[in-house]
Scaffold this active site. Sequence first.
Site, PDB file in Angstrom:
ATOM      1  N   GLY A   1       0.855  -1.099   0.078  1.00  0.00           N
ATOM      2  CA  GLY A   1      -0.213   0.064  -0.015  1.00  0.00           C
ATOM      3  C   GLY A   1       0.882   1.177   0.085  1.00  0.00           C
ATOM      4  N   ASN A   2       0.189   2.229   0.286  1.00  0.00           N
ATOM      5  CA  ASN A   2       0.913   3.651   0.366  1.00  0.00           C
ATOM      6  C   ASN A   2       0.280   4.611   1.352  1.00  0.00           C
ATOM      7  OD1 ASN A   2      -1.126   5.457  -1.091  1.00  0.00           O
ATOM      8  ND2 ASN A   2      -0.847   3.981  -2.859  1.00  0.00           N
ATOM      9  N   ARG A   3       0.759   5.776   1.383  1.00  0.00           N
ATOM     10  CA  ARG A   3       0.523   6.584   2.479  1.00  0.00           C
ATOM     11  C   ARG A   3      -0.538   7.555   2.406  1.00  0.00           C
ATOM     12  NH1 ARG A   3       3.884   5.654   6.758  1.00  0.00           N
ATOM     13  NH2 ARG A   3       6.202   5.022   6.147  1.00  0.00           N
ATOM     14  N   SER A   4      -1.111   7.526   1.139  1.00  0.00           N
ATOM     15  CA  SER A   4      -2.243   8.281   0.797  1.00  0.00           C
ATOM     16  C   SER A   4      -3.337   8.400   1.697  1.00  0.00           C
ATOM     17  CB  SER A   4      -2.665   8.249  -0.654  1.00  0.00           C
ATOM     18  OG  SER A   4      -3.651   9.153  -0.772  1.00  0.00           O
TER      19      SER A   4
END
Length: 223
Positions: free
Chosen positions: A29-32
């Site tokens: 995943g990512n930090r958005s």
Amino acid sequence: GAVPDLAGRHVVISAGGTREPLDPVRYLGNRSSGKQGYALARTAVARGARVTLVAANAALPDPAGAEVVPVGTARELREAVLKAAANADAVVMAAAVADFRPSREVDSKIKKRDGVEPEPIALVRNPDILAELSAHRPAPAQIVVGFAAETDDVLANGRAKLARKGCDLLVVNQVGGGRAFGTEENEAVILESGGPETPVPHGPKETLADRIWDIVAGRLSTA
Ligand code: C5P
């Protein structure tokens, strides 16, 4: 209240960050946070638009008056955005879409075993939804907006990305050093194909959203 300059318009916004499964319990995943996309949805509703918000894993309250379509992966986001974009006046890709996904998703949890090193994770490319949207518009007047997070050479990299993706507007955020992701505020430059650069000073994500809608509404009214 805001000027209803998007009345009668349908806008599609993607927000949040995709999660690409590795096994039934893990993902890449990512930090958005989704905050910029949700701010775009709220401000578009306030300006009179019909809003479809394709929301990838954002833990935020549904914006009043928007249709929210929840998705998980990049491929789910692509399906939902392409479907909604078929009758949209503008599409804004604010989501952080994973460029790569694990090449296979295993059906059972990956186990650790004594004395056995883990397998490397092989990745494959995800479709570039923004490039695809820009290249295959249901109507030539549809406006496509992308986002880019750059750490250096922000304007040069932004102009190159605007051309490569084929979109009309590219909102370039300078990231790194704790800026942008997860915060309440943003600082950006809005680049336009065949148009000027609009710097938006550090401020609330709603303010950046309204500057984006100013340009989109202006372009729609002259199309
Ligand atoms: O190439 P890059 O990830 O920097 O581009 C960011 C922009 O492209 C964002 O608007 C994002 O929503 C979009 N994007 C996409 N599909 C991908 C990767 C990014 O639509 N696979």
